[in-house]
Motif scaffolding. Structure first.
Motif, PDB file in Angstrom:
ATOM      1  N   ILE A  70      11.601   5.933   2.306  1.00  0.00           N
ATOM      2  CA  ILE A  70      12.298   6.740   3.314  1.00  0.00           C
ATOM      3  C   ILE A  70      13.504   5.977   3.859  1.00  0.00           C
ATOM      4  CG2 ILE A  70      12.090   7.694   5.645  1.00  0.00           C
ATOM      5  CD1 ILE A  70       9.215   8.451   4.945  1.00  0.00           C
ATOM      6  N   LYS A  71      13.338   4.697   4.170  1.00  0.00           N
ATOM      7  CA  LYS A  71      14.417   3.921   4.773  1.00  0.00           C
ATOM      8  C   LYS A  71      15.578   3.709   3.816  1.00  0.00           C
ATOM      9  CE  LYS A  71      13.363   0.263   7.090  1.00  0.00           C
ATOM     10  NZ  LYS A  71      12.753  -1.048   7.448  1.00  0.00           N
ATOM     11  N   THR A  72      15.293   3.432   2.552  1.00  0.00           N
ATOM     12  CA  THR A  72      16.353   3.060   1.618  1.00  0.00           C
ATOM     13  C   THR A  72      16.903   4.226   0.812  1.00  0.00           C
ATOM     14  OG1 THR A  72      14.718   2.491  -0.087  1.00  0.00           O
ATOM     15  CG2 THR A  72      15.425   0.729   1.398  1.00  0.00           C
ATOM     16  N   SER A  73      16.087   5.240   0.530  1.00  0.00           N
ATOM     17  CA  SER A  73      16.504   6.310  -0.366  1.00  0.00           C
ATOM     18  C   SER A  73      16.742   7.639   0.342  1.00  0.00           C
ATOM     19  CB  SER A  73      15.463   6.508  -1.481  1.00  0.00           C
ATOM     20  OG  SER A  73      15.263   5.317  -2.220  1.00  0.00           O
TER      21      SER A  73
ATOM     22  N   ASN B 248       0.837  -1.193   0.000  1.00  0.00           N
ATOM     23  CA  ASN B 248       0.000   0.000   0.000  1.00  0.00           C
ATOM     24  C   ASN B 248       0.877   1.249   0.000  1.00  0.00           C
ATOM     25  OD1 ASN B 248       0.896   0.436   2.672  1.00  0.00           O
ATOM     26  ND2 ASN B 248      -0.782  -0.798   3.492  1.00  0.00           N
ATOM     27  N   THR B 249       0.227   2.398  -0.035  1.00  0.00           N
ATOM     28  CA  THR B 249       0.953   3.660  -0.142  1.00  0.00           C
ATOM     29  C   THR B 249       1.869   3.896   1.050  1.00  0.00           C
ATOM     30  OG1 THR B 249      -0.894   4.577  -1.401  1.00  0.00           O
ATOM     31  CG2 THR B 249       0.667   6.139  -0.449  1.00  0.00           C
ATOM     32  N   GLU B 250       1.395   3.567   2.244  1.00  0.00           N
ATOM     33  CA  GLU B 250       2.188   3.805   3.443  1.00  0.00           C
ATOM     34  C   GLU B 250       3.434   2.932   3.467  1.00  0.00           C
ATOM     35  OE1 GLU B 250       1.530   4.259   8.281  1.00  0.00           O
ATOM     36  OE2 GLU B 250      -0.003   3.324   7.031  1.00  0.00           O
ATOM     37  N   LEU B 251       3.301   1.649   3.104  1.00  0.00           N
ATOM     38  CA  LEU B 251       4.461   0.759   3.083  1.00  0.00           C
ATOM     39  C   LEU B 251       5.473   1.201   2.033  1.00  0.00           C
ATOM     40  CD1 LEU B 251       2.789  -2.757   3.532  1.00  0.00           C
ATOM     41  CD2 LEU B 251       4.045  -1.405   5.221  1.00  0.00           C
ATOM     42  N   GLN B 252       4.984   1.689   0.887  1.00  0.00           N
ATOM     43  CA  GLN B 252       5.888   2.208  -0.137  1.00  0.00           C
ATOM     44  C   GLN B 252       6.670   3.404   0.393  1.00  0.00           C
ATOM     45  OE1 GLN B 252       3.697   3.042  -3.725  1.00  0.00           O
ATOM     46  NE2 GLN B 252       2.749   1.032  -3.778  1.00  0.00           N
TER      47      GLN B 252
ATOM     48  N   SER C 229       4.271  14.009   6.812  1.00  0.00           N
ATOM     49  CA  SER C 229       3.466  14.242   5.607  1.00  0.00           C
ATOM     50  C   SER C 229       3.654  13.121   4.587  1.00  0.00           C
ATOM     51  CB  SER C 229       3.843  15.578   4.974  1.00  0.00           C
ATOM     52  OG  SER C 229       5.224  15.602   4.627  1.00  0.00           O
ATOM     53  N   MET C 230       4.857  12.514   4.533  1.00  0.00           N
ATOM     54  CA  MET C 230       5.092  11.432   3.583  1.00  0.00           C
ATOM     55  C   MET C 230       4.503  10.122   4.070  1.00  0.00           C
ATOM     56  SD  MET C 230       8.960  12.076   2.225  1.00  0.00           S
ATOM     57  CE  MET C 230       8.669  10.917   0.909  1.00  0.00           C
ATOM     58  N   LEU C 231       4.371   9.968   5.391  1.00  0.00           N
ATOM     59  CA  LEU C 231       3.858   8.720   5.964  1.00  0.00           C
ATOM     60  C   LEU C 231       2.352   8.760   6.162  1.00  0.00           C
ATOM     61  CD1 LEU C 231       6.627   8.073   8.626  1.00  0.00           C
ATOM     62  CD2 LEU C 231       6.296   6.865   6.461  1.00  0.00           C
ATOM     63  N   ARG C 232       1.715   9.841   5.805  1.00  0.00           N
ATOM     64  CA  ARG C 232       0.282   9.982   6.023  1.00  0.00           C
ATOM     65  C   ARG C 232      -0.477   8.976   5.173  1.00  0.00           C
ATOM     66  NH1 ARG C 232      -2.650  14.055   8.349  1.00  0.00           N
ATOM     67  NH2 ARG C 232      -4.780  14.378   7.640  1.00  0.00           N
ATOM     68  N   ALA C 233      -1.277   8.150   5.807  1.00  0.00           N
ATOM     69  CA  ALA C 233      -2.034   7.120   5.099  1.00  0.00           C
ATOM     70  C   ALA C 233      -3.250   7.743   4.423  1.00  0.00           C
ATOM     71  CB  ALA C 233      -2.462   6.030   6.072  1.00  0.00           C
ATOM     72  N   ASP C 234      -3.962   6.927   3.646  1.00  0.00           N
ATOM     73  CA  ASP C 234      -5.166   7.429   2.992  1.00  0.00           C
ATOM     74  C   ASP C 234      -6.257   7.662   4.034  1.00  0.00           C
ATOM     75  OD1 ASP C 234      -7.123   4.860   2.897  1.00  0.00           O
ATOM     76  OD2 ASP C 234      -5.046   4.238   2.573  1.00  0.00           O
TER      77      ASP C 234
END
Length: 394
Positions: free
Chosen positions: A295-298, A286-290, A326-331
């Motif tokens: 964030i962790k790798t890049s 899902n969007t949050e896992l992406q 803001s980047m981790l905000r789920a739907d």
């Protein structure tokens, strides 16, 4: 002198770190026969997309000051607007791009403010700088002038090996892979322009045909039947025309371009699907896992380097940290389902949920003010001996 430093370098050079820790000003060539520098590297579409995606995402993140778990307000000026000539987005985006491409970010430190720390920084082209260490002190040479790193010059070092004083960017470390990607791109452009192979072959059965006659035959053919001419060709019995055909699959152009895209993603450090690499899918995430993976790798390796370097520019006891909320905000549906679980379990109140959603509390809807326990005053934090909770209602 400052005006010269603010101007970009006119030469086309890659940032290559030599054995003495200097950022080289020489051309960096590759086995593919192309020159690899910042301009040619960014001309590869996949690398451009990956670099701008990471750098602009870093630039869009707010960088705040903390002490313990408390956010300091107002945000120190050096973090809020590091370069008065640029917006924070521009400064932090260029900072991340420089670390990716060159492995280093270099800037002149502005004058010290009332708190003893610089008020701003002025970035310098890494190609104009030389980092070296003498008697245990790191120096930076810019335009034949020596500066002390940490006192007069701000330096963020990217990835490096033990004992090295400068970072290594993708231009220096991956110039062969980047060169191959540039070569594939140039070949593809010439292929579709017709330059990769001729369209026709003129065959003559005359065994005594000389080179001069062959050149004249080719010249006359191009004069009469080249470009868009539709005039019928009239040939003698000993001369014939053979059309040469090839497709992108036969030339392995499609496979080469696909591999180039995947290589570019690996070089910069982004998921292949982010730059359109084939056979790369995120169907089962899902969007949050992406966002967490990205964030962790890049992002995290770059942002951590920037955070720790910017921490040296604010009073002791404080630290700089990017905010990723803001980047981790789920739907919307996922967030509301989580809120319902929290409310039913009783570990969050309605007002706390509304605060998470950036909504005013129900009992103070018209005159909503942020909870004072969410931050502390930066002026009270200049002295590291001051209790951060002093004066705050518990």
């Amino acid at each position: 002198m400052l005006n010269r430093l603010l101007q970009p370098a006119t030469h086309k050079r890659g940032a290559y770190v030599d054995s003495q820790g200097r950022i080289s000003r020489t051309f960096v060539d590759s086995y593919a026969g192309v020159t690899v520098d910042a301009e040619t590297t960014l001309s590869v579409p996949a690398i451009w997309r990956a670099v701008t995606m990471i750098s602009d995402d870093v630039g869009s993140l707010p960088l705040c000051a903390y002490r313990g778990n408390m956010k300091i307000r107002p945000t120190p000026r050096i973090l809020e607007r590091p370069n008065p000539l640029e917006t924070p987005m521009e400064t932090y985006s260029a900072m991340a791009a420089s670390l990716l491409l060159h492995g280093n970010y270099i800037a002149l430190l502005g004058p010290r403010g009332t708190n003893g720390y610089p008020d701003y920084i002025i970035p310098v082209d890494p190609n104009r700088a030389r980092i070296f260490v003498r008697d245990g002190v790191k120096y930076c040479e810019i335009e034949q002038r020596i500066y002390t790193v940490g006192e007069e010059v701000f330096h963020i070092k990217g990835f490096s090996l033990p004992g090295e004083h400068v970072g290594i960017g993708i231009i220096a470390a991956q110039r062969q892979g980047i060169g191959a990607a540039i070569a594939v791109m140039e070949y593809a452009a010439r292929y579709f322009d017709g330059g990769a192979m001729p369209s026709y072959a003129i065959k003559s059965d005359n065994p005594d045909l000389t080179q001069e006659e062959a050149d004249l035959l080719k010249q006359k053919w191009m004069e009469h039947y080249g470009a868009r001419s539709r005039i019928p060709a009239v040939l003698n019995a000993s001369t014939s025309i053979q059309e040469l055909t090839a497709n992108a699959n036969d030339a392995q152009l499609v496979e080469a371009r696909n591999q180039s895209i995947l290589d570019s993603a690996n070089i910069v450090g982004v998921p292949g699907a982010a730059v359109g690499a084939p056979n790369q899918t995120r169907t089962y995430t899902n969007t949050e896992l992406q966002a967490i993976e990205y964030i962790k790798t890049s992002l995290r390796p770059l942002t951590t380097r920037i955070e720790q370097a910017m921490t040296d520019l604010i009073p002791r006891g404080q630290y700089a940290r990017f905010t990723f909320e803001s980047m981790l905000r789920a739907d919307t549906l996922t967030r509301y389902q989580a809120h319902k679980i929290a409310l039913d379990a009783g570990f969050l109140t309605v007002d706390e949920v509304r605060h998470i959603e950036n909504l005013p509390t129900l009992d103070n809807y018209d005159n909503y003010e942020e909870n004072p326990t969410d931050s502390i005053d930066a002026e009270d934090d200049l002295d590291p001996t001051v209790d951060p909770l002093e004066g705050i209602d518990q």
